[in-house]
Design an enzyme around this catalytic site. Structure first.
Site, PDB file in Angstrom:
ATOM      1  N   ASP A   1       8.064  -0.044   8.042  1.00  0.00           N
ATOM      2  CA  ASP A   1       8.444   1.349   8.296  1.00  0.00           C
ATOM      3  C   ASP A   1       9.889   1.589   7.869  1.00  0.00           C
ATOM      4  O   ASP A   1      10.776   0.782   8.174  1.00  0.00           O
ATOM      5  CB  ASP A   1       8.319   1.688   9.779  1.00  0.00           C
TER       6      ASP A   1
ATOM      7  N   ASP B   1       4.234   0.440   4.853  1.00  0.00           N
ATOM      8  CA  ASP B   1       3.545   1.093   5.955  1.00  0.00           C
ATOM      9  C   ASP B   1       4.039   2.528   6.052  1.00  0.00           C
ATOM     10  O   ASP B   1       4.022   3.253   5.056  1.00  0.00           O
ATOM     11  CB  ASP B   1       3.745   0.316   7.247  1.00  0.00           C
TER      12      ASP B   1
ATOM     13  N   ARG C   1      -1.125  11.176   6.721  1.00  0.00           N
ATOM     14  CA  ARG C   1      -0.201  11.073   7.855  1.00  0.00           C
ATOM     15  C   ARG C   1       1.099  11.852   7.612  1.00  0.00           C
ATOM     16  O   ARG C   1       2.180  11.282   7.500  1.00  0.00           O
ATOM     17  CB  ARG C   1       0.121   9.614   8.178  1.00  0.00           C
TER      18      ARG C   1
END
Length: 521
Positions: free
Chosen positions: A161, A190, A243
């Site tokens: 991340d 990610d 997302r």
């Protein structure tokens, strides 16, 4: 991923940084974090002030950032850390102390509070090194780029991340940042902006999230629904699979964002989440709002959004898109005042304000832009060695067009917005009678290639009546500024191998009109 982002990217170019260590722990009389104030849900629950009122120090390495945290009187002593140059694995080590809990493989903001990390001037770059916020509160991260953080491959950082929050996190404001990956999970990345395990009162504003399989999430699983009160405003999501964000439970306010080239899905509200979705601009994308990949329903309240060339899937058991006839299925109460821009001007407003290195410009709420002061650098703290920096050239265009093969012919094109009757593709069709104009006084136009292409010169051919003011030329794959100046014409840039080159108009005295965006090796 159905469409791997990585296939469209070349290797990420390095970012030149400042060499030399700078002394820490000394007050800087003229230094400050940006004077603009946290907005959205980060303004609630007592507000988010970061290290305001504390000592200001400067850092050019990750180790110096950790040292600044670890040498405070306590873990909640306010501190402002001004960051310059490139922070990476090679200059980031674990530092121990009573006021910190750090790690060598990430910037660790753990079990602390009252901290501001702000990039100086054009911003700082965290290269393959993520920022991790855990068991912490009252944190500001501003004017930084975080790029290519991996959870598989090498080097590893922060679970893949760019910025992540977890485990009882409160009041975080992330502002004017650029978060970039080079693909999805199969390429080792990610999320760009993840929150989980009791994270609340967060705002992400004026930021760019680009070239990733996953934009970010709120809640790590269908049972992790205790997160919420998150605001997303004036951000640009570009070349993302899904997302943007994924919501599991909680409340999110999502307004004045520009969504461009979303491949699979966008705002995914599920597991009881409620999203207030106001005055956003969705462009050239698929399934930008709904409940996806689950039968656990989520909800949304919508108003003032524009859907420009958005496609919608047929509904199914685990796939419930909000469109094509997008209507509200809940109501959401927002406790703070906000004045959204009209969705029609969102692409141009976001293009001129979002990301690191844009001068911390913000919207006035009436489709115009104002500038907040950037963090300043005190002359009282000197580096132990003389720093050297690589500065993007400021180039004045010449009237003579470059010679050679125009690499734009046969390439693709996209941009931040397009005025009625104009098209992105008009800038690379070889026809001087067709044009592109942004939907406003500023905006950006890009040439993109399916394979990495070397470019060292561009030529911006303006149409009659064009009024381009200031511009930047950007490596569209990394966000790096290659040149800046005013007007159109022939512009030299450092030889760059990339899949995308962007001409960003940051000011004008009228309507910019570009007939051709020519590129040359």
């Amino acid at each position: 991923m159905k469409r791997s982002v990585a296939l469209r990217l070349s290797a990420v170019l390095g970012t030149a940084g400042v060499a030399g260590a700078i002394a820490l722990g000394l007050p800087q009389e003229n230094a400050s974090a940006a004077t603009n104030i946290a907005t959205g849900f980060a303004s609630q629950n007592g507000g988010t002030t970061g290290g305001a009122g504390g000592t200001t120090v400067k850092a050019t390495t990750g180790t110096q950032i950790h040292t600044a945290l670890c040498t405070r009187a306590s873990s909640d002593t306010p501190i402002i850390i001004q960051v310059e140059g490139t922070i990476n694995h090679g200059n980031t080590t674990k530092v121990s102390g009573a006021s910190c809990n750090t790690a060598a493989d990430r910037i660790e903001l753990k079990e602390i509070s009252n901290v501001t990390i702000v990039g100086v001037g054009a911003g700082a770059t965290f290269d393959q090194l993520g920022i991790h916020i855990r068991d912490s509160s009252n944190i500001i991260v501003q004017n930084v780029t975080v790029k290519n953080v991996k959870k598989s491959g090498s080097p590893l950082s922060n679970g893949g991340d760019a910025i992540s929050m977890e485990s009882t996190v409160r009041n975080v404001w992330v502002d004017h940042t650029t978060l970039i990956a080079s693909g999805g999970e199969s390429e080792g990345f990610d999320g760009l902006f993840d929150m989980k395990n009791d994270t609340q009162y967060v705002t992400l504003s004026y930021s760019i999230l680009r070239n990733s399989g996953r934009g970010g999430l709120i809640g790590s699983s269908e049972s992790d629904t205790g997160n919420g009160f998150i605001t997303f405003h004036h951000n640009k999501y570009e070349n993302i699979d899904s997302r943007t964000p994924l919501l599991r439970g909680g409340i999110a306010h999502i307004y004045n964002n520009h969504y461009f080239d979303l491949h699979e899905s966008g705002i995914n509200s599920r597991a009881g989440a409620k999203a207030k979705v106001d005055n956003n601009y969705f462009e050239d994308s698929k399934d930008v709002l709904g409940t996806f990949y689950t039968d656990a329903a989520g909800y949304w309240q919508v108003s003032g959004n524009i859907f420009d060339n958005v496609t919608w899937s047929a509904p199914g058991t685990d796939n419930k898109p909000a469109g094509p006839n997008v209507t509200s299925n809940t109501s959401v109460s927002i406790p703070y005042a906000f004045t959204p821009d009209n969705a029609s001007c969102v692409p141009s407003i976001v293009a001129s304000t979002a990301g690191a290195g844009t001068g911390l410009k913000v919207s006035t709420g009436s489709c115009s832009v104002t500038t907040s002061p950037t963090a300043s650098v005190s002359p009282t703290v000197s580096p132990t060695t003389s720093p050297s920096t690589t500065v993007s050239p400021t180039v004045s265009p010449t009237p003579t067009a470059p010679s050679g093969t125009n690499l734009s012919i046969g390439a693709g094109a996209d941009g931040s917005s397009k005025a009625g009757g104009t098209s992105y593709g008009n800038v690379k069709d070889g026809n001087l009678s067709t044009i592109w104009s942004p939907n406003g006084a500023t905006g950006d136009i890009s040439i993109k290639w399916s394979a990495a292409t070397k470019v060292s010169r561009i030529n911006i051919v303006e149409a009659s009546g064009s009024a381009i003011g200031a511009y930047q030329v950007l490596n569209g794959a990394t966000g790096a500024v290659l040149a800046s100046g005013t007007g159109g014409g022939s512009i030299s840039i450092p030889a760059t191998t990339t899949t995308k080159l962007t001409f960003k108009i940051t000011s004008s005295s009228g309507t910019p009109k570009i007939a051709e965006f020519q590129t040359f090796a």
